[in-house]
Design a protein around this motif. Structure first.
Motif, mmCIF file in Angstrom:
data_model
loop_
_atom_site.group_PDB
_atom_site.id
_atom_site.type_symbol
_atom_site.label_atom_id
_atom_site.label_comp_id
_atom_site.label_asym_id
_atom_site.label_seq_id
_atom_site.Cartn_x
_atom_site.Cartn_y
_atom_site.Cartn_z
ATOM 1 N N LEU A 123 46.052 37.459 42.260
ATOM 2 C CA LEU A 123 45.060 38.055 41.367
ATOM 3 C C LEU A 123 45.726 39.190 40.596
ATOM 4 O O LEU A 123 46.243 40.127 41.202
ATOM 5 N N GLY A 124 45.725 39.086 39.270
ATOM 6 C CA GLY A 124 46.414 40.064 38.430
ATOM 7 C C GLY A 124 47.632 39.415 37.799
ATOM 8 O O GLY A 124 48.118 38.374 38.285
ATOM 9 N N ALA A 125 48.113 40.014 36.712
ATOM 10 C CA ALA A 125 49.272 39.441 36.015
ATOM 11 C C ALA A 125 50.216 40.533 35.537
ATOM 12 O O ALA A 125 50.891 40.377 34.523
ATOM 13 N N SER A 147 45.512 34.263 38.590
ATOM 14 C CA SER A 147 44.261 34.472 37.872
ATOM 15 C C SER A 147 44.184 35.930 37.455
ATOM 16 O O SER A 147 44.420 36.818 38.271
ATOM 17 N N ASN A 148 43.864 36.140 36.193
ATOM 18 C CA ASN A 148 43.866 37.509 35.669
ATOM 19 C C ASN A 148 42.708 37.688 34.700
ATOM 20 O O ASN A 148 42.289 36.749 34.024
ATOM 21 N N ARG A 149 42.215 38.913 34.660
ATOM 22 C CA ARG A 149 41.084 39.272 33.781
ATOM 23 C C ARG A 149 41.344 38.862 32.330
ATOM 24 O O ARG A 149 40.486 38.280 31.677
ATOM 25 N N THR A 150 42.534 39.131 31.835
ATOM 26 C CA THR A 150 42.873 38.765 30.454
ATOM 27 C C THR A 150 43.534 37.389 30.457
ATOM 28 O O THR A 150 44.658 37.226 30.955
ATOM 29 N N TRP A 168 39.725 33.584 35.220
ATOM 30 C CA TRP A 168 39.229 34.665 36.087
ATOM 31 C C TRP A 168 37.836 34.329 36.635
ATOM 32 O O TRP A 168 37.553 34.538 37.818
ATOM 33 N N GLU A 169 36.981 33.752 35.791
ATOM 34 C CA GLU A 169 35.612 33.460 36.238
ATOM 35 C C GLU A 169 35.571 32.288 37.226
ATOM 36 O O GLU A 169 34.577 32.104 37.933
ATOM 37 N N CYS A 180 46.152 37.083 47.216
ATOM 38 C CA CYS A 180 46.895 38.348 47.121
ATOM 39 C C CYS A 180 46.374 39.160 45.939
ATOM 40 O O CYS A 180 46.508 38.737 44.787
ATOM 41 N N ASN A 181 45.762 40.288 46.254
ATOM 42 C CA ASN A 181 45.236 41.144 45.185
ATOM 43 C C ASN A 181 46.315 42.093 44.674
ATOM 44 O O ASN A 181 46.789 42.953 45.411
ATOM 45 N N THR A 182 46.682 41.913 43.399
ATOM 46 C CA THR A 182 47.621 42.867 42.790
ATOM 47 C C THR A 182 46.940 43.637 41.659
ATOM 48 O O THR A 182 47.618 44.273 40.853
ATOM 49 N N THR A 183 45.603 43.553 41.582
ATOM 50 C CA THR A 183 44.890 44.386 40.608
ATOM 51 C C THR A 183 44.573 45.731 41.276
ATOM 52 O O THR A 183 44.632 45.845 42.501
#
Ligand code: NAP
Length: 269
Positions: A123-125, A147-150, A168-169, A180-183
């Motif tokens: 999660l995050g880019a 997967s990333n918000r943008t 993301w949705e 794995c959360n990287t945000t």
């Protein structure tokens, strides 16, 4: 002569790196000192000249300089090239080198598991996501998604690393064995009450890994644990990326258990 080490970043808020490395120097009787050097992006080139002309033995590099320093190095390790970012400067003789110890740090707690996951969603880019994907590939995890918000950044990263892009949705429709959360969602401060995953959407028996280490137990990890998942905190990543830097700089191993306790105490104080 005292060996100078330190960390560059901007803004360089509170960092536990000086605590860790100065403790290691003291324990091992090494004549070294590790300081924080807040450094604006426009000053990176000038600072890299200082690294060559002043008795600076090694540096940690954090946001937003991890890519910018790469132009000023004589050698970049294959791993740092794979990530596309450098978090450690060190000398090999007269050669100024760049390494990325975020990768070994990030995969260290996974290597201690009895069984490695077969699939992972990042999660995050950003920079940490790049280190995560590189590390998961090193571990031999075949099925990796991001997967990333943008959305644009999701696709760019997926193309660069040949992994799956997930909107993301739609992220919680997948059932990866490792999330794995990287945000920064869940980090101490304004985002502490936030989470990148709904508590009733964790896949059965999955591993939830949050690379945030402050707080030690994020909302993401607390809810994952309540859902029966195995949970891994970002403190292990921070610890192991630091141990790897220390080894590169001094050739010596810091005591892992002592260093972990030091960081736990620092986070609780
Ligand atoms: P980064 O390059 O700035 O990337 C941050 C990523 O998080 C971006 O993909 C961004 O998405 C996403 N994001 C930001 N705010 C968000 C929100 N409100 N909702 C959803 N997504 C959001 O940062 P980084 O270097 O990858 O670091 C990320 C995190 O890892 C930080 O919390 C940092 O403290 C932690 N970290 C921990 C360690 C450790 O040793 N444990 C090491 C390095 C980093 P957009 O693309 O949409 O902006």
């Amino acid at each position: 002569m005292t060996q100078q080490y330190g960390i560059i970043g901007w803004p360089l808020g509170h960092t536990m790196s000086p605590t860790l490395h100065n403790w290691g120097f003291g324990k091992l009787g090494i004549n070294g000192v590790y300081d924080a050097f807040p450094l604006e992006p426009t000053d990176v080139s000038a600072f890299m000249e200082r690294v060559r002309t002043e008795p600076i033995s090694g540096m940690s590099v954090t946001i937003p300089h991890k890519r910018a320093v790469m132009d000023s190095l004589d050698h970049i390790t294959d791993r740092a090239k794979a990530v596309g970012a450098v978090n450690t400067l060190y000398w090999d003789g007269d050669t100024l080198c760049g390494e990325n110890t975020d990768v070994v740090g990030l995969i260290a707690p996974l290597k201690k598991l009895d069984t490695l996951p077969n699939s992972a969603m990042v999660l995050g880019a950003g920079g940490a996501a790049r280190a995560a994907i590189t590390g998961f590939k090193e571990l031999g995890i075949d099925d990796i998604s991001v997967s990333n918000r943008t959305a644009e950044k999701t696709q760019t990263l997926a193309n660069e690393f040949s992994v799956k892009a997930v909107a993301w949705e739609d992220r919680m429709d997948a059932a990866p064995e490792l999330i794995c959360n990287t945000t920064p969602l869940g980090m101490a401060g304004d985002m502490e009450t936030m989470t990148p995953w709904d508590k009733d959407r964790f896949p059965a028996e999955c591993i939830a890994y949050d690379i945030i280490y402050n707080p030690l137990q994020t909302r993401f990890l607390r809810e994952a644990e309540e859902a029966g998942c195995v949970v891994l905190s970002g403190l292990e990543m921070f610890l192991h990326q630091g141990l790897a830097q220390f080894k590169l700089w001094t050739g010596q191993d810091m005591n892992e258990d002592g260093a972990r306790q030091l960081l736990l105490n620092a986070l609780k104080s």
